[in-house]
Scaffold this active site. Structure first.
Site, short mmCIF file in Angstrom:
data_model
loop_
_atom_site.label_atom_id
_atom_site.label_comp_id
_atom_site.label_asym_id
_atom_site.label_seq_id
_atom_site.Cartn_x
_atom_site.Cartn_y
_atom_site.Cartn_z
N HIS A 97 90.42 5.60 32.14
CA HIS A 97 89.84 5.01 30.93
C HIS A 97 88.52 4.30 31.24
O HIS A 97 88.37 3.68 32.29
CB HIS A 97 90.84 4.01 30.31
CG HIS A 97 90.50 3.63 28.90
ND1 HIS A 97 89.52 2.72 28.57
CD2 HIS A 97 90.99 4.09 27.72
CE1 HIS A 97 89.43 2.62 27.26
NE2 HIS A 97 90.31 3.45 26.72
N GLU A 139 92.78 11.40 29.54
CA GLU A 139 91.83 10.37 29.10
C GLU A 139 90.43 10.64 29.68
O GLU A 139 90.26 10.77 30.90
CB GLU A 139 92.35 8.99 29.53
CG GLU A 139 91.44 7.82 29.23
CD GLU A 139 91.21 7.57 27.75
OE1 GLU A 139 92.10 7.85 26.94
OE2 GLU A 139 90.11 7.10 27.40
N ASP A 163 90.25 14.36 26.13
CA ASP A 163 90.29 13.86 24.75
C ASP A 163 88.91 13.58 24.15
O ASP A 163 88.66 13.88 22.99
CB ASP A 163 91.20 12.63 24.62
CG ASP A 163 90.79 11.44 25.49
OD1 ASP A 163 89.82 11.56 26.26
OD2 ASP A 163 91.45 10.38 25.38
N HIS A 164 88.02 12.99 24.94
CA HIS A 164 86.71 12.61 24.36
C HIS A 164 85.75 12.27 25.48
O HIS A 164 86.08 12.37 26.66
CB HIS A 164 86.86 11.42 23.40
CG HIS A 164 87.59 10.25 24.02
ND1 HIS A 164 87.07 9.54 25.08
CD2 HIS A 164 88.80 9.70 23.75
CE1 HIS A 164 87.91 8.59 25.42
NE2 HIS A 164 88.99 8.67 24.64
N THR A 166 90.82 8.32 21.10
CA THR A 166 91.95 9.04 21.72
C THR A 166 92.95 9.51 20.67
O THR A 166 93.46 10.64 20.75
CB THR A 166 92.67 8.11 22.74
OG1 THR A 166 91.75 7.83 23.80
CG2 THR A 166 93.90 8.76 23.31
C1 GP9 Z 1 94.98 3.54 24.53
C2 GP9 Z 1 94.38 4.77 25.08
C3 GP9 Z 1 92.90 4.74 25.06
O1 GP9 Z 1 96.35 3.58 24.39
O2 GP9 Z 1 94.91 5.89 24.47
O3 GP9 Z 1 92.38 4.84 23.81
P1 GP9 Z 1 90.81 4.89 23.58
O4 GP9 Z 1 90.31 3.49 23.80
O5 GP9 Z 1 90.22 5.82 24.61
O6 GP9 Z 1 90.66 5.40 22.22
#
Ligand code: GP9
Length: 399
Positions: free
Chosen positions: A193, A38, A253-254, A81
């Site tokens: 996150h 994340e 991921d981003h 994500t």
């Molecule tokens: C939620 C997590 C985060 O399950 O994968 O998602 P995001 O908010 O980063 O798209």
């Protein structure tokens, strides 16, 4: 699909050429673990805090024992994500608008899960959030996962931010699958996150110096925790005797830093803000580890998350005729197409919102006419991808 679309699609894939066979099949038959981390951005790799502490010591060490790709741009769109998951597992671009996981959850995908399942692998996705989030529970069927370990399947014995902490999450995931070889385990972390300032990181011991209490300071702490959890997972894999028989892929991921915090990012990385420089910083780390690969190196070819599946396919020796990405080890041409239609090559960065081209080296604006053809050729990948999503094209062409 109409006749023209079928033609466009088949000619796109027929024109794709296999460019080399370096490391072909070296990971064949091994387990596969893909760790999608994340909000892990590339700028923290090998970077230090003001007091000289490495932010990601475990990844830095692992990179020295792996093949590392340091020029990988994230290609996510409105599905964030979940888009990264789709890019890596199915080598298609995200939907132009919205989330492909909600819009196209019953399409046919030539995904890693579907391919490895056919080869007798157990296929497991794990993520410690609600199973309905991003429509994962439905989409994971289409991506070929036998089982989905969501938050309901974990003991919440470590709590950070949105739920179960990565350390416990990784260990519990491995405990669920390690007697089921060969397996494909796709683990999606959660602790790092946005906005990172969770209670856990308020008390977290990691000296970020002048960044203490700032947005970036919290991010550095979260990235350090994410790294620590990865270090623990690697140790646990070794302890369980799985490490040497597993191909391990780790990527971010981003973005972590949104545009309204661009100044903090520019200050930390020592750059002046420009749209091209901002785009340059939108990279995620990608590392591939297989104990059988003894030549460790950093590959700086330009790529994106869409290239993960074709790169794995070469290492594990399976075919992916409908992948939109390229094998990053064997390709001769580096490039990345982003979902916002930006295009990045060795020579230039095309910023779609401005319709301008900048020199990749020095950021100076260049004559767009010189690059228009190349930009259009690469942007066509988005068109083909949209056909795969909107027309369920992989189902249509196989029928
Ligand atoms: C939620 C997590 C985060 O399950 O994968 O998602 P995001 O908010 O980063 O798209």
């Amino acid at each position: 699909m109409n006749h023209k679309e079928i033609e466009e699609l088949t000619s796109h894939f027929n024109n794709k050429k296999i460019q080399g066979t370096n490391y072909k099949g070296i990971s064949q038959g091994k387990n596969l673990i893909i760790l999608q981390v994340e909000a892990l951005q590339e700028f923290v790799i090998n970077a230090k805090t003001p007091s000289g502490e490495e932010i990601t010591p475990n990844l830095n060490r692992l990179i020295n024992e792996s093949i590392y790709f340091d020029n990988i741009y994230y290609q996510t769109g409105g599905g964030n994500t979940s888009d990264a998951e789709l890019l890596s597992n199915a080598s298609v671009y995200p939907a132009k608008e919205g989330s492909a996981y909600f819009l196209y959850p019953t399409n046919t995908y030539d995904s890693i899960g579907n391919i490895l399942k056919e080869k007798g692998y157990g296929t497991y996705a794990s993520h410690a959030n609600n199973p309905t989030f991003w429509n994962r529970a439905i989409m994971y069927n289409a991506l070929g996962f036998d089982e989905f370990f969501s938050n309901q399947k974990f003991e919440i014995n470590e709590y950070i931010g949105w739920g179960l902490g990565d350390k416990s999450f990784y260990k519990q995931t491995l405990d669920k699958i390690n007697k089921k070889e060969p397996f494909y385990s796709f683990m999606i972390s959660l602790s790092s996150h946005y906005p990172f300032n969770f209670k856990y990181f308020e008390e977290y011991k990691f000296d970020v110096g002048k960044y203490e209490g700032t947005f970036l300071g919290y991010y550095l702490k979260a990235a350090n925790y994410a790294d620590d959890a990865i270090g623990d997972l690697m140790d646990y894999l070794k302890e369980q005797g799985i490490y040497d028989n597993t191909l391990i892929v780790i990527y971010g991921d981003h973005q972590a830093v949104p545009k309204d915090k661009a100044e903090e990012l520019m200050e930390f990385t020592g750059h002046d803000y420009s749209e091209a420089q901002w785009t340059e910083l939108q990279k995620v780390p990608l590392l591939i580890h297989d104990s059988s690969i003894t030549e460790h190196q950093t590959i700086s070819k330009i790529g994106g998350q869409i290239d993960i599946l074709p790169t794995i396919a070469n290492l594990m020796d399976f075919d992916v005729p409908h992948a939109l990405g390229k094998d990053l080890i064997n390709t001769s041409e580096g490039y990345a197409v982003l979902r916002n239609s930006n295009v990045i090559t060795n020579e230039f960065i095309y910023i779609s919102a401005e319709n301008k081209v900048y020199n990749k080296e020095n950021g100076e604006e260049m004559d767009i006419d010189l690059y228009e053809e190349k930009i259009k050729e690469l942007q066509n990948h988005l068109y083909i991808s949209d056909l795969i999503l909107k027309r369920d094209a992989l189902k249509n062409i196989t029928e």
